[in-house]
Design an enzyme around this catalytic site. Structure first.
Site, mmCIF file in Angstrom:
data_model
loop_
_atom_site.group_PDB
_atom_site.id
_atom_site.type_symbol
_atom_site.label_atom_id
_atom_site.label_comp_id
_atom_site.label_asym_id
_atom_site.label_seq_id
_atom_site.Cartn_x
_atom_site.Cartn_y
_atom_site.Cartn_z
ATOM 1 N N PRO A 66 -97.429 -29.716 -10.078
ATOM 2 C CA PRO A 66 -98.279 -28.555 -10.389
ATOM 3 C C PRO A 66 -98.875 -28.643 -11.788
ATOM 4 C CG PRO A 66 -96.223 -27.853 -9.367
ATOM 5 C CD PRO A 66 -96.081 -29.313 -9.627
ATOM 6 N N GLY A 67 -100.143 -28.272 -11.882
ATOM 7 C CA GLY A 67 -100.809 -28.206 -13.178
ATOM 8 C C GLY A 67 -101.483 -29.474 -13.629
ATOM 9 N N THR A 68 -101.478 -30.517 -12.798
ATOM 10 C CA THR A 68 -102.061 -31.790 -13.232
ATOM 11 C C THR A 68 -103.566 -31.857 -13.018
ATOM 12 O OG1 THR A 68 -101.404 -32.708 -11.085
ATOM 13 C CG2 THR A 68 -99.957 -33.136 -12.961
ATOM 14 N N LYS A 120 -105.383 -30.970 -9.724
ATOM 15 C CA LYS A 120 -105.870 -31.276 -8.372
ATOM 16 C C LYS A 120 -107.014 -30.341 -7.971
ATOM 17 C CE LYS A 120 -101.781 -30.638 -6.640
ATOM 18 N NZ LYS A 120 -101.065 -30.368 -7.907
ATOM 19 N N THR A 121 -106.814 -29.055 -8.157
ATOM 20 C CA THR A 121 -107.878 -28.106 -7.823
ATOM 21 C C THR A 121 -109.064 -28.257 -8.759
ATOM 22 O OG1 THR A 121 -106.161 -26.580 -7.054
ATOM 23 C CG2 THR A 121 -108.349 -25.672 -7.396
ATOM 24 N N HIS A 168 -72.624 -26.388 -35.182
ATOM 25 C CA HIS A 168 -72.949 -26.927 -33.865
ATOM 26 C C HIS A 168 -74.247 -27.739 -33.923
ATOM 27 C CE1 HIS A 168 -72.683 -26.495 -29.341
ATOM 28 N NE2 HIS A 168 -73.916 -26.952 -29.489
ATOM 29 N N GLU A 169 -75.289 -27.153 -34.499
ATOM 30 C CA GLU A 169 -76.570 -27.859 -34.567
ATOM 31 C C GLU A 169 -76.505 -29.048 -35.515
ATOM 32 O OE1 GLU A 169 -78.799 -27.263 -32.445
ATOM 33 O OE2 GLU A 169 -77.733 -25.527 -31.688
ATOM 34 N N HIS A 174 -75.076 -31.938 -33.560
ATOM 35 C CA HIS A 174 -76.107 -32.578 -32.736
ATOM 36 C C HIS A 174 -76.986 -33.501 -33.583
ATOM 37 C CE1 HIS A 174 -75.356 -30.637 -28.964
ATOM 38 N NE2 HIS A 174 -75.639 -29.416 -29.381
ATOM 39 N N ASP A 188 -74.683 -27.757 -22.751
ATOM 40 C CA ASP A 188 -74.494 -29.168 -23.105
ATOM 41 C C ASP A 188 -73.550 -29.858 -22.127
ATOM 42 O OD1 ASP A 188 -76.110 -28.790 -25.314
ATOM 43 O OD2 ASP A 188 -74.426 -28.253 -26.616
#
Length: 662
Positions: free
Chosen positions: A197-199, A201-202, A417-418, A421, A493
């Site tokens: 969707p969203g590529t 086509k229409t 926590h961040e 990461h 996570d």
């Protein structure tokens, strides 16, 4: 407009008819007394009548006491007038009005003609004489696009050059068929546009309508089948009948999977009507009768559920994949939409294109639109790169939750926590570089660590996936080391890391113990469009080995991350302090802090940072989400939109970018 004028004229006729009937039959009623001729003569002789009106053979008038009367007299009586004159009666004469034969017939037959006309009108309406009639559901609902009404051309389509070339050839064939048929070739009868969707086509179909000098019919797949039996097949027949009358022409069917799904694969049956519609479509596209000059262009994001008979050569000869655009395609798409807005001078759209991996054309249009809305909200006269970055962050991560109240303890836990990461991602080799770390809540996440892919990836190595699992466990392990406690913030996570490890074992054959085999066969129900069960084609002993292999991958990642964070505890603490102070830190802040704490320990990283700083400012680089941490109240339904930190293949789902295509 035609229907409006028809209805207006019908109500006008009905109104005029009612007025005419009212005037004809609503004659004023008088309370006149009916007298016999003898009584009338007696009244005249007794001078009880003072005035009479002669109207043909009708005599009317009033008596002395004011009472009206009426009588009929024979026209052969010649003594009446002299007698009236002798008695002093005032005589008035009116000319007798004779109805014409036309009015006589009209008044006599008009009610019957009116009833017949109304009956014929409503019968024609019911049989489809008017658009939307009660019995017009067998007619096609395809809309014929008039020339000049569609302003979209191939110049408005970018990032999908291969699909454009396929469709431009169709346009060339319609304009100059002899160029292709001189060698015995034939025009493709159908082109299927398939993509996520969203590529676009229409949008491609709109471009075809804008470029082609032939009639262009457009209809949705859901417009064929309704509650009445046989309606779908009737509409298909009528659609192709209209196409033949306007040949050469193009018929565009959007979302064809609504009517073209695989036959005989329903949940509970009851699909005879849909299959009958599909059968009629198959016959019309390539049956006994040929439809020369009628080209079918269809679009779907589920080509896997279409019936094989529909996809065979002779019906849909070409299947054009409309992919998610790459970096170059995203830049071209951004340029198209940027030209429609007021952009600040000097904006490098290539930087923005690099920071939006996996974005479709619709996503990029939404990004530009969000930036324009932000500019209008803040009163800016033009769209800056900063607004574009904010719009991108809002689309990918959600709006900032500035009103959310977080205690100092929770804020410290989130910061560690961040930092966990980000530090693991920075230390492990071969991973995408960290770009931004923030503890400002966005959407359902209390904090976010972002990485920017250096280049687009279509396959992923085992080492890369193992490092990705390590990055996902960086936050949980950091909490365990610092506070000797774990929280619900790492729920998302854990879910993603476990799913990735299981795919490594069961789908990609990356387990040394189980070997290069796949375990479990997906069973997808054709009308649900997604996996609802997984066929287990292995024994209980193998299931235990799979569980052990998945657990070994997770445990190995936990051990690796624990050792990394313990060895670099000082960097972890310093990064946390920096996060608590600034709330958002960039890659340049992280590397500056690390190089000050550990001078000379990372010479290659220092050299790379110095080179990058000389080329481009780090703040101008775009970002992509890697590790969102869901708040404690959202663990029950964790978001998985921000998945593994790498670019997905064009055909991969954005919720599962670890799937690669060889």
């Amino acid at each position: 407009m035609n229907t409006f004028y028809k209805n207006l004229s019908m109500w006008l006729v009905i109104g005029l008819t009612m007025i005419l009937l009212f005037n004809l039959f609503n004659k004023p009623q008088t309370n006149s007394t009916s007298l016999t001729y003898s009584e009338f003569i007696s009244s005249v002789e007794s001078k009880a009548i003072t005035r009479v009106v002669l109207n043909g053979d009708v005599i009317s008038g009033t008596t002395q006491d004011g009472k009206p009367f009426q009588t009929i007299y024979p026209l052969s009586d010649t003594e009446l007038i002299p007698m009236l004159r002798q008695t002093g009666v005032n005589i008035a004469v009116k000319e007798a009005q004779k109805d014409s034969w036309f009015m006589t017939i009209f008044v006599s037959w008009f009610p019957m003609l009116l009833l017949i006309g109304v009956w014929v009108f409503f019968m024609r309406q019911m049989q489809g004489g008017g658009k939307g009639g009660a019995l017009s559901f067998g007619k096609t609902r395809a809309k014929l696009m008039e020339q000049g009404t569609n302003k979209v051309t191939f110049d408005d389509v970018a990032g999908i050059d291969e699909a454009k070339e396929e469709l431009e050839e169709i346009i060339d064939f319609l304009k100059d068929p002899q160029k292709f048929t001189v060698l015995g070739g034939r025009i493709p009868k159908g082109v299927l546009l398939a993509g996520t969707p969203g590529t676009g086509k229409t949008l491609l179909a709109k471009a075809i309508a804008g470029e082609a000098d032939v009639p262009f019919f457009t209809i949705s797949g859901s417009d064929f089948v309704e509650m009445f039996v046989g309606v779908g097949a009737s509409r298909v027949r009528d659609l192709f009948t209209q196409g033949k009358k306007n040949a050469p022409c193009i018929i565009f069917i959007d979302e064809i999977d609504a009517v073209g799904r695989h036959r005989g694969a329903g949940l509970g049956g009851g699909h005879d009507e849909r299959e009958q519609t599909l059968n009629q479509l198959l016959v019309e596209m390539d049956g006994f009768e040929s439809n020369e000059g009628v080209i079918i262009v269809a679009a779907t994001n589920r080509p896997d559920v279409l019936d094989p008979a529909l996809l065979r050569p002779g019906r849909f000869d070409r299947q054009v994949v409309v992919p998610v655009p790459d970096v170059g395609g995203r830049k071209k798409i951004l340029e198209i939409y940027a030209n429609k807005t007021k952009m600040a001078p000097g904006i490098d759209l290539e930087v923005l294109a690099r920071g939006t991996p996996g974005f479709s054309g619709a996503d990029l249009e939404n990004l530009i639109n969000e930036a324009a809305l932000m500019a209008a909200r803040t009163g800016a006269k033009e769209i800056s790169l900063e607004l574009l970055e904010k719009a991108k962050d809002k689309i990918m991560m959600g709006a900032e939750r500035k009103s959310m109240i977080i205690t100092d303890k929770e804020k410290e836990v989130t910061a560690y926590h961040e930092a966990g990461h980000a530090l693991v991602a920075w230390l492990l080799p071969g991973t995408d570089p960290v770009h931004k770390v923030t503890i400002i809540p966005r959407g359902r996440a209390l904090g976010l660590t972002m990485q920017l892919p250096v280049d687009e990836k279509y396959t992923h190595s085992k080492t890369f996936l193992e490092n990705t699992i390590c990055i996902l466990f960086g936050g949980r392990v950091a909490e365990k080391i610092i506070f000797n406690e774990i929280t619900t913030g790492a729920g998302n996570d854990l879910e993603r890391a476990t799913g990735l490890a299981r795919k490594m074992v069961c789908e990609w054959g990356m387990s040394d113990e189980l070997g290069p085999l796949t375990y479990g066969k997906k069973e997808e129900q054709i009308f649900l469009g997604r996996e609802i069960a997984q066929h287990r084609d292995f024994s209980d002993d193998t299931a235990r080995l799979i569980d052990k292999a998945v657990k070994d991958i997770i445990n190995k990642a936990v051990v690796t991350v624990t050792q990394l964070l313990k060895d670099n505890r000082d960097i972890l603490d310093k990064m946390t302090e920096l996060l608590l102070e600034k709330e958002t830190i960039m890659l340049s802040d992280i590397e500056k802090m690390i190089f000050e704490l550990r001078p000379g320990q990372f010479p290659e990283a220092e050299a790379a940072q110095a080179k990058k700083t000389a080329q481009v400012a780090p703040e101008a680089v775009a970002d992509t989400v890697v590790t969102p941490d869901v708040a404690a109240d959202a663990v029950a339904e964790p978001e998985s939109d921000e998945e593994v930190p790498e670019e997905s293949a064009p055909s991969a789902s954005p919720k599962d970018p670890t799937i690669s295509q060889g």
